[in-house]
Motif scaffolding. Structure first.
Motif, PDB file in Angstrom:
ATOM      1  N   UNK A 162      73.317  47.625  55.246  1.00 60.81           N
ATOM      2  CA  UNK A 162      72.184  46.748  54.931  1.00 60.81           C
ATOM      3  C   UNK A 162      71.949  45.733  56.050  1.00 60.81           C
ATOM      4  N   UNK A 163      73.038  45.201  56.608  1.00 59.72           N
ATOM      5  CA  UNK A 163      72.914  44.204  57.671  1.00 59.72           C
ATOM      6  C   UNK A 163      72.675  44.832  59.045  1.00 59.72           C
ATOM      7  N   UNK A 164      72.710  46.147  59.127  1.00 65.21           N
ATOM      8  CA  UNK A 164      72.495  46.816  60.404  1.00 65.21           C
ATOM      9  C   UNK A 164      73.678  46.728  61.345  1.00 65.21           C
ATOM     10  N   UNK A 165      74.850  46.429  60.817  1.00 65.21           N
ATOM     11  CA  UNK A 165      76.057  46.324  61.644  1.00 65.21           C
ATOM     12  C   UNK A 165      76.514  47.702  62.109  1.00 65.21           C
ATOM     13  N   UNK A 166      76.359  48.692  61.245  1.00 66.20           N
ATOM     14  CA  UNK A 166      76.739  50.063  61.556  1.00 66.20           C
ATOM     15  C   UNK A 166      75.612  50.994  61.113  1.00 66.20           C
ATOM     16  N   UNK A 167      75.727  52.248  61.516  1.00 62.65           N
ATOM     17  CA  UNK A 167      74.813  53.291  61.081  1.00 62.65           C
ATOM     18  C   UNK A 167      75.587  54.341  60.292  1.00 62.65           C
ATOM     19  N   UNK A 168      74.875  55.177  59.574  1.00 55.95           N
ATOM     20  CA  UNK A 168      75.545  56.157  58.722  1.00 55.95           C
ATOM     21  C   UNK A 168      76.466  57.069  59.502  1.00 55.95           C
ATOM     22  N   UNK A 169      76.087  57.404  60.740  1.00 53.29           N
ATOM     23  CA  UNK A 169      76.941  58.327  61.496  1.00 53.29           C
ATOM     24  C   UNK A 169      78.183  57.642  62.078  1.00 53.29           C
ATOM     25  N   UNK A 170      78.337  56.343  61.818  1.00 55.14           N
ATOM     26  CA  UNK A 170      79.576  55.663  62.197  1.00 55.14           C
ATOM     27  C   UNK A 170      80.692  55.884  61.179  1.00 55.14           C
ATOM     28  N   UNK A 171      80.347  56.439  60.016  1.00 57.87           N
ATOM     29  CA  UNK A 171      81.338  56.671  58.967  1.00 57.87           C
ATOM     30  C   UNK A 171      81.877  58.092  59.039  1.00 57.87           C
ATOM     31  N   UNK A 172      83.106  58.268  58.545  1.00 58.47           N
ATOM     32  CA  UNK A 172      83.666  59.608  58.417  1.00 58.47           C
ATOM     33  C   UNK A 172      84.303  59.743  57.044  1.00 58.47           C
ATOM     34  N   UNK A 173      84.298  60.948  56.515  1.00 57.05           N
ATOM     35  CA  UNK A 173      84.956  61.245  55.240  1.00 57.05           C
ATOM     36  C   UNK A 173      86.272  61.941  55.554  1.00 57.05           C
ATOM     37  N   UNK A 174      87.392  61.369  55.163  1.00 59.48           N
ATOM     38  CA  UNK A 174      88.688  61.952  55.548  1.00 59.48           C
ATOM     39  C   UNK A 174      89.048  63.165  54.714  1.00 59.48           C
ATOM     40  N   UNK A 175      89.974  63.937  55.230  1.00 57.85           N
ATOM     41  CA  UNK A 175      90.638  64.981  54.461  1.00 57.85           C
ATOM     42  C   UNK A 175      91.952  64.423  53.912  1.00 57.85           C
ATOM     43  N   UNK A 176      92.483  65.079  52.913  1.00 52.09           N
ATOM     44  CA  UNK A 176      93.797  64.691  52.406  1.00 52.09           C
ATOM     45  C   UNK A 176      94.841  64.908  53.503  1.00 52.09           C
ATOM     46  N   UNK A 177      95.808  64.032  53.579  1.00 50.00           N
ATOM     47  CA  UNK A 177      96.824  64.118  54.613  1.00 50.00           C
ATOM     48  C   UNK A 177      97.658  65.385  54.449  1.00 50.00           C
ATOM     49  N   UNK A 178      98.027  65.973  55.575  1.00 52.34           N
ATOM     50  CA  UNK A 178      98.958  67.098  55.582  1.00 52.34           C
ATOM     51  C   UNK A 178     100.331  66.589  55.113  1.00 52.34           C
ATOM     52  N   UNK A 179     100.952  67.278  54.183  1.00 51.20           N
ATOM     53  CA  UNK A 179     102.215  66.826  53.608  1.00 51.20           C
ATOM     54  C   UNK A 179     103.312  66.651  54.649  1.00 51.20           C
ATOM     55  N   UNK A 180     103.261  67.389  55.717  1.00 56.77           N
ATOM     56  CA  UNK A 180     104.322  67.290  56.728  1.00 56.77           C
ATOM     57  C   UNK A 180     104.328  65.921  57.393  1.00 56.77           C
ATOM     58  N   UNK A 181     103.194  65.228  57.390  1.00 53.14           N
ATOM     59  CA  UNK A 181     103.161  63.883  57.958  1.00 53.14           C
ATOM     60  C   UNK A 181     103.677  62.845  56.964  1.00 53.14           C
ATOM     61  N   UNK A 182     103.485  63.100  55.676  1.00 53.94           N
ATOM     62  CA  UNK A 182     104.020  62.184  54.662  1.00 53.94           C
ATOM     63  C   UNK A 182     105.532  62.055  54.806  1.00 53.94           C
ATOM     64  N   UNK A 183     106.199  63.183  54.968  1.00 54.45           N
ATOM     65  CA  UNK A 183     107.662  63.178  54.985  1.00 54.45           C
ATOM     66  C   UNK A 183     108.256  62.779  56.335  1.00 54.45           C
ATOM     67  N   UNK A 184     107.413  62.432  57.302  1.00 49.98           N
ATOM     68  CA  UNK A 184     107.926  61.765  58.489  1.00 49.98           C
ATOM     69  C   UNK A 184     108.389  60.352  58.144  1.00 49.98           C
ATOM     70  N   UNK A 185     107.684  59.731  57.188  1.00 49.70           N
ATOM     71  CA  UNK A 185     107.950  58.334  56.835  1.00 49.70           C
ATOM     72  C   UNK A 185     108.613  58.179  55.470  1.00 49.70           C
ATOM     73  N   UNK A 186     108.235  59.020  54.510  1.00 45.44           N
ATOM     74  CA  UNK A 186     108.798  58.948  53.164  1.00 45.44           C
ATOM     75  C   UNK A 186     109.870  60.021  52.987  1.00 45.44           C
TER      76      UNK A 186
END
Length: 279
Positions: free
Chosen positions: A13-37
């Motif tokens: 609304x304020x014109x700070x960004x445009x729609x193409x500045x956004x991205x929709x993520x995918x769910x994280x690959x489980x192999x990266x979760x278990x690097x930390x958890x």
């Protein structure tokens, strides 16, 4: 929470960004979760086998939908890491799930997005020395616990000492603030400590947890920052990133002011300051 919808709407609304500045993520690959958890924790979480006590600690009624949501939050932070490497800065409008430890969920956090992000960057050889700057009003106890065994990750948490979590973990640097600290004292402490940390660590990637629960209006905060003080806090962080030419991934963290406008305005200010400073 309503803020996750209102922040992008307000920025557009304020014109700070445009729609193409956004991205929709995918769910994280489980192999990266278990690097930390711990793998055992992740296995019990995804199969809905946490104990009743563990579930109470999360603050949620555990559902598969909630677990999937957490996977998308982490996926958003990992994607934002890659965009930050390309563009200098990238945001996850959600994230900041810093109370989740390697083997526990806590405080509405099941998976720790920035801790996983730090391990991801190191594992993929996209960074060699990572700094996590956690300026949420609550200590990043989960982040501290997960990253303490990784010397390539330095954790810095500046928070209200008497606030949740009441059993703190030990970050590489903890600054516990007294109740009621306002703009001037907060910013003086932050500028001094952040400068020292960056000089010491010499990071090549920075994570910033930009919680706005530091505001005086926040019902869970205990600090006394104004909107302008919160904005100047962001400016300090992003100016440091610019000075040393290091990319930064930002997760938005907490914000619990009764008036939703206070939360959205403060979060949107973080975007504005990043764009003005780094883009």
């Amino acid at each position: 929470m309503m803020k996750y919808e209102l922040i992008p709407e307000q920025l557009l609304y304020e014109g700070i960004v445009e729609k193409d500045n956004f991205f929709a993520p995918n769910a994280v690959d489980e192999r990266f979760i278990t690097l930390a958890h711990q793998a055992a924790y992740w296995d019990r979480l995804k199969s809905m086998k946490l104990t009743a006590q563990e579930i109470r600690r999360t603050g949620f009624a555990l559902t598969q939908q909630l677990i999937t949501r957490e996977m998308y939050i982490v996926g958003g932070t990992l994607t934002a890491c890659d965009f930050a490497l390309e563009n200098g800065v990238a945001f996850n409008i959600a994230g900041g799930t810093h109370h989740a430890g390697s083997y526990w969920g806590e405080g509405f956090c099941l998976l720790n997005d920035q801790a996983i992000g730090a391990y991801y960057l190191l594992h993929q050889q996209k960074a060699k020395q990572v700094l996590i700057v956690d300026l949420d009003v609550h200590q990043g106890n989960g982040t501290a616990e997960i990253c303490r065994r990784k010397p390539e990750i330095f954790t810095f948490s500046m928070h209200a000492e008497r606030n949740f979590p009441f059993r703190k973990e030990t970050s590489d640097l903890d600054i516990g603030l007294a109740d009621g600290i306002g703009d001037d004292e907060y910013l003086t402490i932050l500028e001094k400590q952040l400068t020292l940390v960056i000089d010491r660590v010499k990071p090549d990637f920075i994570f910033y947890l930009a919680g706005v629960d530091v505001l005086a209006t926040d019902k869970l905060g205990r600090l006394n920052l104004t909107q302008n003080g919160c904005k100047l806090r962001d400016y300090l962080v992003f100016s440091c990133c610019k000075k040393i030419g290091v990319p930064v991934q930002v997760s938005m963290g907490g914000g619990y002011s009764p008036e939703i406008k206070n939360i959205v305005d403060a979060h949107c200010n973080t975007f504005k300051v990043a764009i003005e400073t780094l883009i």
